[in-house]
Motif scaffolding. Structure first.
Motif, PDB file in Angstrom:
ATOM      1  N   GLU A  78     -41.622  70.295  54.744  1.00  0.00           N
ATOM      2  CA  GLU A  78     -40.751  70.241  55.928  1.00  0.00           C
ATOM      3  C   GLU A  78     -41.373  70.963  57.122  1.00  0.00           C
ATOM      4  O   GLU A  78     -41.238  70.511  58.256  1.00  0.00           O
ATOM      5  CB  GLU A  78     -39.354  70.781  55.610  1.00  0.00           C
ATOM      6  CG  GLU A  78     -38.555  69.886  54.685  1.00  0.00           C
ATOM      7  CD  GLU A  78     -38.352  68.464  55.194  1.00  0.00           C
ATOM      8  OE1 GLU A  78     -38.057  68.281  56.393  1.00  0.00           O
ATOM      9  OE2 GLU A  78     -38.503  67.516  54.381  1.00  0.00           O
ATOM     10  N   ILE A  93     -44.059  68.625  58.502  1.00  0.00           N
ATOM     11  CA  ILE A  93     -43.428  67.516  59.225  1.00  0.00           C
ATOM     12  C   ILE A  93     -42.943  67.989  60.593  1.00  0.00           C
ATOM     13  O   ILE A  93     -43.169  67.315  61.609  1.00  0.00           O
ATOM     14  CB  ILE A  93     -42.275  66.915  58.394  1.00  0.00           C
ATOM     15  CG1 ILE A  93     -42.833  66.220  57.144  1.00  0.00           C
ATOM     16  CG2 ILE A  93     -41.437  65.956  59.236  1.00  0.00           C
ATOM     17  CD1 ILE A  93     -41.774  65.839  56.119  1.00  0.00           C
ATOM     18  N   ASP A 140     -45.121  62.437  66.204  1.00  0.00           N
ATOM     19  CA  ASP A 140     -44.981  61.554  65.046  1.00  0.00           C
ATOM     20  C   ASP A 140     -43.514  61.400  64.671  1.00  0.00           C
ATOM     21  O   ASP A 140     -42.704  62.305  64.901  1.00  0.00           O
ATOM     22  CB  ASP A 140     -45.730  62.131  63.833  1.00  0.00           C
ATOM     23  CG  ASP A 140     -47.233  62.151  64.019  1.00  0.00           C
ATOM     24  OD1 ASP A 140     -47.753  61.389  64.851  1.00  0.00           O
ATOM     25  OD2 ASP A 140     -47.901  62.940  63.318  1.00  0.00           O
ATOM     26  N   SER A 141     -43.182  60.274  64.061  1.00  0.00           N
ATOM     27  CA  SER A 141     -41.847  60.090  63.509  1.00  0.00           C
ATOM     28  C   SER A 141     -41.743  60.914  62.230  1.00  0.00           C
ATOM     29  O   SER A 141     -42.762  61.315  61.652  1.00  0.00           O
ATOM     30  CB  SER A 141     -41.602  58.615  63.178  1.00  0.00           C
ATOM     31  OG  SER A 141     -42.420  58.229  62.070  1.00  0.00           O
ATOM     32  N   TYR A 142     -40.532  61.148  61.768  1.00  0.00           N
ATOM     33  CA  TYR A 142     -40.342  61.910  60.531  1.00  0.00           C
ATOM     34  C   TYR A 142     -41.062  61.224  59.377  1.00  0.00           C
ATOM     35  O   TYR A 142     -41.823  61.861  58.647  1.00  0.00           O
ATOM     36  CB  TYR A 142     -38.846  62.069  60.221  1.00  0.00           C
ATOM     37  CG  TYR A 142     -38.596  62.881  58.974  1.00  0.00           C
ATOM     38  CD1 TYR A 142     -38.440  64.260  59.058  1.00  0.00           C
ATOM     39  CD2 TYR A 142     -38.537  62.282  57.720  1.00  0.00           C
ATOM     40  CE1 TYR A 142     -38.233  65.027  57.920  1.00  0.00           C
ATOM     41  CE2 TYR A 142     -38.326  63.042  56.575  1.00  0.00           C
ATOM     42  CZ  TYR A 142     -38.170  64.410  56.683  1.00  0.00           C
ATOM     43  OH  TYR A 142     -37.970  65.159  55.552  1.00  0.00           O
ATOM     44  N   ASP A 143     -40.832  59.921  59.215  1.00  0.00           N
ATOM     45  CA  ASP A 143     -41.443  59.190  58.098  1.00  0.00           C
ATOM     46  C   ASP A 143     -42.958  59.138  58.220  1.00  0.00           C
ATOM     47  O   ASP A 143     -43.673  59.253  57.224  1.00  0.00           O
ATOM     48  CB  ASP A 143     -40.869  57.776  58.000  1.00  0.00           C
ATOM     49  CG  ASP A 143     -39.417  57.771  57.538  1.00  0.00           C
ATOM     50  OD1 ASP A 143     -38.981  58.771  56.925  1.00  0.00           O
ATOM     51  OD2 ASP A 143     -38.715  56.766  57.790  1.00  0.00           O
ATOM     52  N   GLY A 144     -43.455  58.959  59.437  1.00  0.00           N
ATOM     53  CA  GLY A 144     -44.902  58.932  59.651  1.00  0.00           C
ATOM     54  C   GLY A 144     -45.545  60.266  59.331  1.00  0.00           C
ATOM     55  O   GLY A 144     -46.575  60.338  58.660  1.00  0.00           O
ATOM     56  N   ARG A 184     -44.341  62.570  57.368  1.00  0.00           N
ATOM     57  CA  ARG A 184     -44.216  62.809  55.928  1.00  0.00           C
ATOM     58  C   ARG A 184     -45.305  62.060  55.160  1.00  0.00           C
ATOM     59  O   ARG A 184     -45.917  62.606  54.233  1.00  0.00           O
ATOM     60  CB  ARG A 184     -42.830  62.384  55.440  1.00  0.00           C
ATOM     61  CG  ARG A 184     -42.601  62.670  53.979  1.00  0.00           C
ATOM     62  CD  ARG A 184     -41.145  62.376  53.574  1.00  0.00           C
ATOM     63  NE  ARG A 184     -40.893  62.728  52.207  1.00  0.00           N
ATOM     64  CZ  ARG A 184     -40.817  63.959  51.722  1.00  0.00           C
ATOM     65  NH1 ARG A 184     -41.008  64.990  52.526  1.00  0.00           N
ATOM     66  NH2 ARG A 184     -40.583  64.182  50.449  1.00  0.00           N
ATOM     67  N   ALA A 185     -45.569  60.818  55.563  1.00  0.00           N
ATOM     68  CA  ALA A 185     -46.596  60.018  54.878  1.00  0.00           C
ATOM     69  C   ALA A 185     -47.979  60.632  55.055  1.00  0.00           C
ATOM     70  O   ALA A 185     -48.754  60.716  54.091  1.00  0.00           O
ATOM     71  CB  ALA A 185     -46.573  58.581  55.408  1.00  0.00           C
TER      72      ALA A 185
END
Length: 132
Positions: free
Chosen positions: A16, A19, A28-32, A34-35
């Motif tokens: 977290e 991120i 960056d987006s959250y999902d991006g 995280r990946a």
């Protein structure tokens, strides 16, 4: 010089924080974010670092080792903490870690459109080897 950041190698428990910094520093987006973080944390040839000031994660950076050549990338600082020298401290901390491990082949990946970072790295002594 008294360093304010404590350099720590990051793990899954730090996801977290990674991120949050990635979203703040790079948009960056959250999902991006995280990946990307999961890719680094799960790779055998990569390490992720966090820089902590007063116990709070404020900066991050990663190192990829490919056949003995180390590439520093993803160096970022929380937007609200930028301009305080944390990026420079983070870079120095990662360089110190690599040199203490006997690593000598070190490069730095940076988006040349990020002039603040680009100028910092050149000022420290990195030279442009390739650009695109």
């Amino acid at each position: 010089y008294q360093y304010r950041l404590k350099l720590c190698e990051a793990g899954e428990a730090d996801m977290e924080d990674i991120i949050k910094i990635s979203m703040s520093a790079f948009g960056d987006s959250y999902d991006g974010a995280r990946a990307i973080a999961a890719n680094i944390l799960n790779a055998d040839n990569r390490r992720m670092f966090l820089g902590k000031a007063d116990g709070q994660s404020v900066a991050m950076g990663a190192v990829a080792n490919n056949n003995g050549s180390n590439s520093i990338h993803g160096l970022g600082v929380l937007a609200e903490q930028q301009g305080k020298g944390y990026g420079k401290e983070m870079l120095y901390g990662i360089l110190k870690d690599l040199l203490e491990r006997g690593e000598e082949k070190i490069s730095l990946d940076v988006n040349s459109e990020n002039q603040t970072a680009f100028q910092l790295y050149k000022k420290i002594g990195f030279e442009v080897q390739s650009a695109w």
